[in-house]
Design a protein around this motif. Structure first.
Motif, PDB file in Angstrom:
ATOM      1  N   THR A 251      10.348   2.398  79.035  1.00 28.06           N
ATOM      2  CA  THR A 251      11.133   2.298  77.811  1.00 28.06           C
ATOM      3  C   THR A 251      12.600   2.582  78.070  1.00 28.06           C
ATOM      4  OG1 THR A 251       9.209   3.078  76.544  1.00 28.06           O
ATOM      5  CG2 THR A 251      11.350   3.135  75.449  1.00 28.06           C
ATOM      6  N   ALA A 252      13.455   1.729  77.563  1.00 21.79           N
ATOM      7  CA  ALA A 252      14.890   1.990  77.567  1.00 21.79           C
ATOM      8  C   ALA A 252      15.259   2.571  76.207  1.00 21.79           C
ATOM      9  CB  ALA A 252      15.668   0.700  77.817  1.00 21.79           C
ATOM     10  N   SER A 253      15.922   3.711  76.216  1.00 17.27           N
ATOM     11  CA  SER A 253      16.243   4.405  74.972  1.00 17.27           C
ATOM     12  C   SER A 253      17.669   4.923  75.018  1.00 17.27           C
ATOM     13  CB  SER A 253      15.281   5.589  74.764  1.00 17.27           C
ATOM     14  OG  SER A 253      15.438   6.539  75.812  1.00 17.27           O
ATOM     15  N   LYS A 254      18.105   5.462  73.922  1.00 14.94           N
ATOM     16  CA  LYS A 254      19.439   6.041  73.862  1.00 14.94           C
ATOM     17  C   LYS A 254      19.557   7.196  74.851  1.00 14.94           C
ATOM     18  CE  LYS A 254      22.741   8.178  70.647  1.00 14.94           C
ATOM     19  NZ  LYS A 254      22.974   8.623  69.251  1.00 14.94           N
ATOM     20  N   GLU A 255      18.469   7.968  74.970  1.00 15.10           N
ATOM     21  CA  GLU A 255      18.475   9.111  75.875  1.00 15.10           C
ATOM     22  C   GLU A 255      18.410   8.671  77.338  1.00 15.10           C
ATOM     23  OE1 GLU A 255      17.219  10.137  71.895  1.00 15.10           O
ATOM     24  OE2 GLU A 255      16.363   8.723  73.345  1.00 15.10           O
ATOM     25  N   ASP A 256      17.711   7.567  77.606  1.00 14.31           N
ATOM     26  CA  ASP A 256      17.557   7.069  78.973  1.00 14.31           C
ATOM     27  C   ASP A 256      17.692   5.551  78.952  1.00 14.31           C
ATOM     28  OD1 ASP A 256      17.026   6.694  81.629  1.00 14.31           O
ATOM     29  OD2 ASP A 256      14.877   7.155  81.501  1.00 14.31           O
ATOM     30  N   PRO A 257      18.925   5.048  78.899  1.00 14.02           N
ATOM     31  CA  PRO A 257      19.138   3.600  78.781  1.00 14.02           C
ATOM     32  C   PRO A 257      18.935   2.831  80.081  1.00 14.02           C
ATOM     33  CG  PRO A 257      21.242   4.725  78.908  1.00 14.02           C
ATOM     34  CD  PRO A 257      20.198   5.805  78.855  1.00 14.02           C
ATOM     35  N   ALA A 258      18.832   3.535  81.211  1.00 13.63           N
ATOM     36  CA  ALA A 258      18.760   2.859  82.516  1.00 13.63           C
ATOM     37  C   ALA A 258      17.546   3.339  83.311  1.00 13.63           C
ATOM     38  CB  ALA A 258      20.045   3.110  83.298  1.00 13.63           C
ATOM     39  N   PRO A 259      16.338   3.178  82.777  1.00 15.16           N
ATOM     40  CA  PRO A 259      15.156   3.756  83.444  1.00 15.16           C
ATOM     41  C   PRO A 259      14.791   3.114  84.770  1.00 15.16           C
ATOM     42  CG  PRO A 259      14.492   2.357  81.617  1.00 15.16           C
ATOM     43  CD  PRO A 259      15.979   2.495  81.525  1.00 15.16           C
ATOM     44  N   LEU A 260      15.283   1.873  85.036  1.00 13.39           N
ATOM     45  CA  LEU A 260      14.917   1.180  86.269  1.00 13.39           C
ATOM     46  C   LEU A 260      16.059   1.085  87.277  1.00 13.39           C
ATOM     47  CD1 LEU A 260      12.673  -1.748  84.958  1.00 13.39           C
ATOM     48  CD2 LEU A 260      11.983   0.475  85.862  1.00 13.39           C
ATOM     49  N   ASP A 261      17.141   1.784  87.033  1.00 14.38           N
ATOM     50  CA  ASP A 261      18.215   1.817  88.011  1.00 14.38           C
ATOM     51  C   ASP A 261      17.779   2.736  89.161  1.00 14.38           C
ATOM     52  OD1 ASP A 261      20.615   2.458  89.488  1.00 14.38           O
ATOM     53  OD2 ASP A 261      21.780   1.785  87.762  1.00 14.38           O
ATOM     54  N   PRO A 262      17.801   2.270  90.422  1.00 16.76           N
ATOM     55  CA  PRO A 262      17.378   3.125  91.536  1.00 16.76           C
ATOM     56  C   PRO A 262      18.142   4.439  91.628  1.00 16.76           C
ATOM     57  CG  PRO A 262      17.589   0.849  92.266  1.00 16.76           C
ATOM     58  CD  PRO A 262      18.152   0.906  90.865  1.00 16.76           C
ATOM     59  N   ALA A 263      19.353   4.471  91.099  1.00 19.72           N
ATOM     60  CA  ALA A 263      20.152   5.695  91.143  1.00 19.72           C
ATOM     61  C   ALA A 263      19.723   6.705  90.091  1.00 19.72           C
ATOM     62  CB  ALA A 263      21.635   5.368  90.961  1.00 19.72           C
ATOM     63  N   SER A 264      18.800   6.314  89.210  1.00 20.14           N
ATOM     64  CA  SER A 264      18.377   7.197  88.125  1.00 20.14           C
ATOM     65  C   SER A 264      16.869   7.382  88.052  1.00 20.14           C
ATOM     66  CB  SER A 264      18.883   6.647  86.786  1.00 20.14           C
ATOM     67  OG  SER A 264      18.455   7.443  85.721  1.00 20.14           O
ATOM     68  N   ALA A 265      16.100   6.337  88.325  1.00 18.80           N
ATOM     69  CA  ALA A 265      14.644   6.384  88.162  1.00 18.80           C
ATOM     70  C   ALA A 265      14.034   7.480  89.027  1.00 18.80           C
ATOM     71  CB  ALA A 265      14.040   5.029  88.523  1.00 18.80           C
ATOM     72  N   TYR A 266      13.129   8.261  88.412  1.00 20.34           N
ATOM     73  CA  TYR A 266      12.493   9.330  89.189  1.00 20.34           C
ATOM     74  C   TYR A 266      11.146   9.713  88.593  1.00 20.34           C
ATOM     75  CZ  TYR A 266      12.688  13.107  92.687  1.00 20.34           C
ATOM     76  OH  TYR A 266      12.456  13.940  93.770  1.00 20.34           O
TER      77      TYR A 266
END
Length: 534
Positions: free
Chosen positions: A44-59
C-alpha cells in the motif's frame, strides 16, 4: 496425490533444500502461461509511506520479495544458501587484510530493462542515494559501514568502509543495495508509488486499486544478464485479504502456488491429508517473532517490568497452543540454527516463574498489577497473530502481576505508529536480511535502527558490534555476539518468543517449489516451472 516434502538443513547455520517437490521435470513452463502465486502480503502507498517499493526505503519481507525479482544487486545468496556470490558483479572481494576495502567488477554488457547500460557510476549513485535519503524504515542502517564509494572506469566499484565489516558481502545482496537508474530515481527524493524499475530477472506491471497493489505480473527481462536461470517466462503474484481466501483460490485452481502466510490450520490440514493434487513443502526457517518495547514509555520504562514479563511468559505453552509443530520456543533474538546463537533468556530466567517475577517487581518498588497495552498487526504475519496475543494476554494477566489489554491494527498503520513511538509494547516478526547473527542484533540495537527504538547501549554499539564484524570467521565472533545477547536478556528492550518453519503449497504440476523460498523467506520466483502432474 497430496504429499508433504520436507526440505532439510544441510549444515548448522545454513539451510539448504536437498529434496525437490514432486511434479514432473524442471524444464519450466512450455505453455507460456503465467504461474500464479498467492500471498497475504499487502502493498500500500499511503500518506505515511508513499514510497513502499523504493529500494532506499523498503524494509519488510513482502516489499523485498518484489524488489528481489526486479532490482539487481552486486551479490546474491546462492541457490542453497551459503556465502553470497557475484550477481551483477563478475567478481567481488576484500582487497585488504582488515576487511575495510571491498572491490567489485561489474559484468560486461549489463543493461537496465529499458536498455540503458548499467555502469559503476549507477552503483555509486544507488548506494550513495540510499545512505543520504536515510528513510524512516531504517534500511540504510545496512550500509552504515560505508564511508565512501569510488569508481574506476565503467566497471570498477570500490567501497571504502569506516570500520571492518566481514558481513558486507551479505549486505550487498540485499535490496537496499539494489542498482537503480538515475533516470528513474531522483537523487534527493524517494520514488512514490507502486512501480519498480531495474536490471533484475523480471520486469513488473502491477494492478493498483485504492492505493493498494493487488496483482503483479513479472515478465522475463530480455536484457537481464546475471547468474539466475529462469524456469519460467512469467509469474503473476496476487494479494489476498487472508489465508482462507488464498487457500480457496488454490483449491479452485485460480492460483498455482500458496506462500506466506498460510494459517496453522491450513498447514496441519495439508500436512495430514492424503490424495488430492496439492503438495506441501516444509522448510526450516530463520523467521522469528518477538515483543518490542518503547523503553521511554512510562508503563515499561522500568527494566524490572520488562524483566518480569520475560519471567512470566511461557513460550512452550504459547507455541503449543497456537502453532504446534510449526514453530519452536526461542530464547534469543538470534535464530537457534545460526552461528553465534546463545540461549541468553533461558540462561537468565529459566522456566517461567510468577514468584520470581513478583520478587523482581517488588524489589524495584513497582505497584501491581502493571497496566499496559500490547499491540499487534492484524494482517502482516497471518491470522494466528491475534490468537498468539490472546494467549500472551492470558499468561500475563493470570500471574496477577499485570493487567494487559491487546489491540490490533493493519500493517499500514501499525508500522508507522510503532516507528513514531506510539506503542509501549508491540509484536513484530523478523525475516533476516541474510543468515548471520549480526543481522538479528544490529538492525534493532545499532544507530538508526529499523525500530527507531529509544534504547541505547553504548557498549553494544561502540564495542561489541564492531568487534563481531571484524571477524571473517563467524565462529570467532561468537564471544562478542554472546555478550550482546546477554545484555539484551538483562535489559529486555526486546523479548524473543519463537522461531518458525516455512511452507509452500503448490499444485503438483509446479516444479522448483523446494527452492521457491530460501532460509531468509526470500521468494525466488525464477525457480518455479510447470511440469507434468504427478
Amino acid at each position: 496425490m497430496n504429499r508433504k516434502t520436507l526440505v532439510l538443513p544441510a549444515v548448522v547455520g545454513l539451510l539448504a533444500p536437498v529434496l525437490a517437490a514432486c511434479g514432473g521435470s524442471d524444464s519450466g513452463s512450455k505453455s507460456g502461461d503465467a504461474i500464479v502465486v498467492g500471498t497475504t502480503d499487502r502493498f500500500t502507498a499511503s500518506k505515511e509511506d508513499p514510497a513502499p517499493l523504493d529500494p532506499a526505503s523498503a524494509y519488510d519481507v513482502g516489499t523485498w520479495n518484489i524488489l528481489r525479482q526486479t532490482v539487481q544487486t552486486l551479490m546474491i545468496l546462492p541457490k542453497g544458501d551459503g556465502d553470497p556470490v557475484p550477481e551483477a558483479a563478475e567478481k567481488c572481494g576484500f582487497t585488504d587484510s582488515g576487511n575495510e576495502r571491498y572491490a567489485c567488477t561489474l559484468r560486461e554488457g549489463l543493461k537496465f530493462a529499458n536498455g540503458d547500460p548499467v555502469t559503476a557510476a549507477d552503483v555509486k549513485f544507488s548506494i550513495d542515494r540510499a545512505i543520504a535519503l536515510k528513510a524512516i524504515s531504517g534500511v540504510a542502517g545496512l550500509l552504515s559501514t560505508v564511508d565512501t564509494v569510488e569508481t574506476q572506469g565503467d566497471r570498477e566499484v570500490i567501497f571504502h568502509l569506516n570500520t571492518a565489516d566481514a558481513t558486507f558481502p551479505y549486505k550487498l545482496s540485499t535490496p537496499v543495495a539494489g542498482i537503480v537508474d538515475p533516470k528513474d530515481y531522483e537523487k534527493n527524493k524517494l520514488r512514490d508509488g507502486l512501480t519498480v524499475d531495474g536490471s533484475g530477472p523480471y520486469t513488473m506491471k502491477g494492478t493498483v486499486k485504492d492505493g493498494e497493489l493487488v496483482d503483479v505480473v513479472f515478465t522475463k527481462n530480455p536484457n537481464y544478464k546475471g547468474t539466475l536461470k529462469l524456469s519460467n517466462s512469467k509469474v503473476e503474484m496476487r494479494s489476498f485479504d487472508d489465508a482462507d481466501a488464498m487457500g480457496a483460490a488454490l483449491d479452485k485452481g485460480d492460483i498455482d502456488v500458496m506462500t506466506r502466510t498460510m494459517s496453522p490450520d491450513q498447514i496441519r490440514k495439508l500436512s495430514n491429508a492424503s490424495g488430492g493434487n496439492v503438495d506441501l513443502v516444509e522448510m526450516p526457517g530463520l523467521e522469528i517473532r518477538y515483543l518490542g518495547f518503547n523503553t521511554n514509555a512510562p508503563t515499561v520504562k522500568s527494566r524490572a517490568v520488562r524483566q518480569a514479563m520475560a519471567q512470566v511468559i511461557n513460550r512452550s505453552a504459547l507455541v503449543s497452543k497456537v502453532y504446534g509443530t510449526q514453530a519452536e520456543p526461542l530464547y534469543s533474538m538470534v535464530a537457534a540454527t545460526v552461528t553465534g546463537h546463545s540461549n541468553s533468556f533461558f540462561n537468565k530466567y529459566g522456566d517461567p516463574s510468577v514468584s520470581k517475577a513478583k520478587s523482581t517487581l517488588s524489589q524495584a518498588g513497582i505497584t501491581t498489577p502493571v497496566k499496559l497495552t500490547m499491540h499487534y498487526t492484524t494482517d502482516h504475519y497471518g491470522s494466528a497473530t491475534k490468537k498468539e496475543f490472546e494467549i500472551l494476554q492470558q499468561q500475563l494477566n493470570a500471574s496477577g502481576l499485570f493487567d494487559v489489554q491487546i489491540e490490533g491494527a493493519p500493517w499500514k498503520t501499525f508500522r508507522t505508529a510503532e516507528q513514531k513511538g506510539l506503542y509501549d509494547v508491540y509484536g513484530m516478526g523478523w525475516f533476516p536480511d541474510f543468515p548471520d547473527a549480526d543481522n538479528y542484533l544490529a538492525p534493532f540495537l545499532d544507530k538508526d535502527n529499523t525500530l527507531n527504538t529509544p534504547y541505547v547501549n553504548s557498549k553494544i554499539r561502540n564495542t561489541l558490534i564492531p568487534a563481531s564484524r571484524r571477524e571473517a570467521d563467524r565462529l570467532s565472533a561468537s564471544s562478542s555476539l554472546t555478550d550482546i545477547q546477554d545484555i539484551v536478556a538483562n535489559d529486555v528492550p526486546l523479548l524473543p518468543l519463537w522461531q518458525g518453519k516455512q511452507y509452500v503449497a503448490a499444485r503438483d504440476d509446479i516444479t522448483g517449489t523446494a527452492y521457491a523460498i530460501n532460509s531468509s523467506a526470500t521468494l525466488q520466483l525464477w525457480e518455479l516451472g510447470r511440469g507434468v502432474s504427478g
